[in-house]
Design a protein around this motif. Structure first.
Motif, PDB file in Angstrom:
ATOM      1  N   ARG A 192      32.922  39.339  38.560  1.00 17.13           N
ATOM      2  CA  ARG A 192      32.969  40.807  37.165  1.00 17.13           C
ATOM      3  C   ARG A 192      33.582  41.588  37.778  1.00 17.13           C
ATOM      4  O   ARG A 192      34.532  42.395  37.016  1.00 17.13           O
ATOM      5  CB  ARG A 192      30.947  41.067  37.255  1.00 17.13           C
ATOM      6  CG  ARG A 192      30.990  42.489  36.366  1.00 17.13           C
ATOM      7  CD  ARG A 192      31.148  41.748  34.851  1.00 17.13           C
ATOM      8  NE  ARG A 192      30.752  43.033  33.753  1.00 17.13           N
ATOM      9  CZ  ARG A 192      31.870  44.155  33.963  1.00 17.13           C
ATOM     10  NH1 ARG A 192      32.900  44.062  33.903  1.00 17.13           N
ATOM     11  NH2 ARG A 192      30.867  44.330  32.871  1.00 17.13           N
ATOM     12  N   TRP A 193      33.806  42.527  38.560  1.00 20.78           N
ATOM     13  CA  TRP A 193      34.285  43.863  39.263  1.00 20.78           C
ATOM     14  C   TRP A 193      35.958  43.077  39.907  1.00 20.78           C
ATOM     15  O   TRP A 193      36.868  44.531  39.955  1.00 20.78           O
ATOM     16  CB  TRP A 193      33.873  44.738  40.093  1.00 20.78           C
ATOM     17  CG  TRP A 193      32.582  45.073  38.877  1.00 20.78           C
ATOM     18  CD1 TRP A 193      30.989  44.777  39.751  1.00 20.78           C
ATOM     19  CD2 TRP A 193      32.603  46.172  38.419  1.00 20.78           C
ATOM     20  NE1 TRP A 193      29.860  45.067  38.376  1.00 20.78           N
ATOM     21  CE2 TRP A 193      31.186  46.135  37.972  1.00 20.78           C
ATOM     22  CE3 TRP A 193      33.100  46.916  37.784  1.00 20.78           C
ATOM     23  CZ2 TRP A 193      30.734  46.669  37.019  1.00 20.78           C
ATOM     24  CZ3 TRP A 193      32.401  47.313  35.936  1.00 20.78           C
ATOM     25  CH2 TRP A 193      31.137  47.083  36.215  1.00 20.78           C
ATOM     26  N   ALA A 216      40.912  42.277  36.584  1.00 23.52           N
ATOM     27  CA  ALA A 216      41.544  41.484  35.481  1.00 23.52           C
ATOM     28  C   ALA A 216      43.184  40.082  35.712  1.00 23.52           C
ATOM     29  O   ALA A 216      42.420  38.855  35.721  1.00 23.52           O
ATOM     30  CB  ALA A 216      41.755  41.788  33.757  1.00 23.52           C
ATOM     31  N   ARG A 251      41.236  38.006  38.359  1.00 17.13           N
ATOM     32  CA  ARG A 251      40.047  36.802  37.190  1.00 17.13           C
ATOM     33  C   ARG A 251      40.918  35.842  36.687  1.00 17.13           C
ATOM     34  O   ARG A 251      40.742  34.855  37.179  1.00 17.13           O
ATOM     35  CB  ARG A 251      38.925  37.434  36.470  1.00 17.13           C
ATOM     36  CG  ARG A 251      38.120  36.727  36.409  1.00 17.13           C
ATOM     37  CD  ARG A 251      37.381  37.441  35.348  1.00 17.13           C
ATOM     38  NE  ARG A 251      38.005  38.858  34.833  1.00 17.13           N
ATOM     39  CZ  ARG A 251      37.526  40.403  34.929  1.00 17.13           C
ATOM     40  NH1 ARG A 251      37.108  40.675  35.852  1.00 17.13           N
ATOM     41  NH2 ARG A 251      38.508  40.774  34.384  1.00 17.13           N
ATOM     42  N   ARG A 252      41.873  36.545  36.468  1.00 16.66           N
ATOM     43  CA  ARG A 252      42.858  35.280  35.710  1.00 16.66           C
ATOM     44  C   ARG A 252      43.335  34.260  36.230  1.00 16.66           C
ATOM     45  O   ARG A 252      43.798  33.006  36.148  1.00 16.66           O
ATOM     46  CB  ARG A 252      43.965  35.684  34.517  1.00 16.66           C
ATOM     47  CG  ARG A 252      43.610  36.594  33.537  1.00 16.66           C
ATOM     48  CD  ARG A 252      44.115  36.317  32.541  1.00 16.66           C
ATOM     49  NE  ARG A 252      44.917  37.586  32.448  1.00 16.66           N
ATOM     50  CZ  ARG A 252      44.694  38.834  32.135  1.00 16.66           C
ATOM     51  NH1 ARG A 252      44.037  39.403  31.771  1.00 16.66           N
ATOM     52  NH2 ARG A 252      45.397  40.040  33.061  1.00 16.66           N
ATOM     53  N   LYS A 297      37.870  35.398  30.367  1.00 20.85           N
ATOM     54  CA  LYS A 297      37.353  36.565  29.697  1.00 20.85           C
ATOM     55  C   LYS A 297      36.139  37.446  30.333  1.00 20.85           C
ATOM     56  O   LYS A 297      35.472  36.974  31.594  1.00 20.85           O
ATOM     57  CB  LYS A 297      36.376  35.578  28.669  1.00 20.85           C
ATOM     58  CG  LYS A 297      36.937  34.818  27.635  1.00 20.85           C
ATOM     59  CD  LYS A 297      35.790  34.163  26.853  1.00 20.85           C
ATOM     60  CE  LYS A 297      36.454  33.518  25.630  1.00 20.85           C
ATOM     61  NZ  LYS A 297      35.274  33.166  24.658  1.00 20.85           N
ATOM     62  N   THR A 298      36.574  38.315  29.852  1.00 21.82           N
ATOM     63  CA  THR A 298      35.554  39.902  29.694  1.00 21.82           C
ATOM     64  C   THR A 298      34.486  39.518  29.355  1.00 21.82           C
ATOM     65  O   THR A 298      34.328  39.790  28.696  1.00 21.82           O
ATOM     66  CB  THR A 298      36.576  41.696  30.023  1.00 21.82           C
ATOM     67  OG1 THR A 298      36.710  40.580  28.658  1.00 21.82           O
ATOM     68  CG2 THR A 298      37.667  41.146  30.753  1.00 21.82           C
ATOM     69  N   SER A 299      33.614  40.543  30.164  1.00 23.56           N
ATOM     70  CA  SER A 299      31.822  40.592  29.354  1.00 23.56           C
ATOM     71  C   SER A 299      32.014  41.826  29.019  1.00 23.56           C
ATOM     72  O   SER A 299      31.050  41.970  28.863  1.00 23.56           O
ATOM     73  CB  SER A 299      31.076  40.380  30.402  1.00 23.56           C
ATOM     74  OG  SER A 299      31.545  41.716  31.906  1.00 23.56           O
ATOM     75  N   SER A 347      36.284  46.666  31.104  1.00 23.47           N
ATOM     76  CA  SER A 347      37.110  45.805  32.580  1.00 23.47           C
ATOM     77  C   SER A 347      38.094  46.119  31.986  1.00 23.47           C
ATOM     78  O   SER A 347      39.464  45.289  32.421  1.00 23.47           O
ATOM     79  CB  SER A 347      36.772  44.126  32.216  1.00 23.47           C
ATOM     80  OG  SER A 347      36.408  43.832  30.615  1.00 23.47           O
ATOM     81  N   CYS A 348      39.351  46.882  30.987  1.00 24.71           N
ATOM     82  CA  CYS A 348      40.481  47.194  31.359  1.00 24.71           C
ATOM     83  C   CYS A 348      41.212  46.056  31.117  1.00 24.71           C
ATOM     84  O   CYS A 348      42.219  45.866  32.032  1.00 24.71           O
ATOM     85  CB  CYS A 348      40.883  48.649  32.359  1.00 24.71           C
ATOM     86  SG  CYS A 348      39.317  50.199  32.167  1.00 24.71           S
ATOM     87  N   ASP A 349      41.552  45.561  30.050  1.00 28.50           N
ATOM     88  CA  ASP A 349      41.810  44.078  30.019  1.00 28.50           C
ATOM     89  C   ASP A 349      43.409  44.606  29.275  1.00 28.50           C
ATOM     90  O   ASP A 349      44.203  43.492  29.139  1.00 28.50           O
ATOM     91  CB  ASP A 349      41.577  43.205  29.672  1.00 28.50           C
ATOM     92  CG  ASP A 349      41.437  41.623  30.026  1.00 28.50           C
ATOM     93  OD1 ASP A 349      42.161  41.884  31.456  1.00 28.50           O
ATOM     94  OD2 ASP A 349      40.764  40.807  30.198  1.00 28.50           O
TER      95      ASP A 349
END
Length: 95
Positions: free
Chosen positions: A21-22, A25, A28-29, A59-61, A65-67
């Motif tokens: 989660r943290w 981005a 995470r991708r 995807k961000t939740s 999350s500053c995407d």
């Protein structure tokens, strides 16, 4: 013994979720792509489902999350025309 194993699995899952989660981005991708590709190579899912999985995991939740979606950009107030400003704000002269 079984109870401790179950608690350990729950704690590990919660820690994994918090890290995911943290995570930044971009990371995470990339991790989502690698995880989806691994499930496809292992034969668990077909190629189309692997792409859907990667998109879902990347995807961000929510906000924060500053995407680079632009939702956290500073908001500028809309300027009202001068005629509307006179009617919108009460005048102090009428007292």
């Amino acid at each position: 013994m079984a109870q401790q194993l179950i608690v350990g699995l729950i704690v590990a899952a919660a820690a994994f979720y918090a890290v995911w989660r943290w995570m930044p981005a971009g990371w995470r991708r990339g991790a989502a792509q690698k995880l989806a590709a691994g499930t496809h190579r292992a034969g668990w899912v077909d190629e189309e489902r692997a792409r859907e999985l990667a998109a879902s995991l990347a995807k961000t939740s929510g906000c924060g999350s500053c995407d680079s979606c632009g939702s956290c950009a500073p908001k500028t107030p809309l300027k009202q025309p001068e005629a509307d400003q006179a009617t919108a704000s009460p005048s102090m002269h009428g007292r």
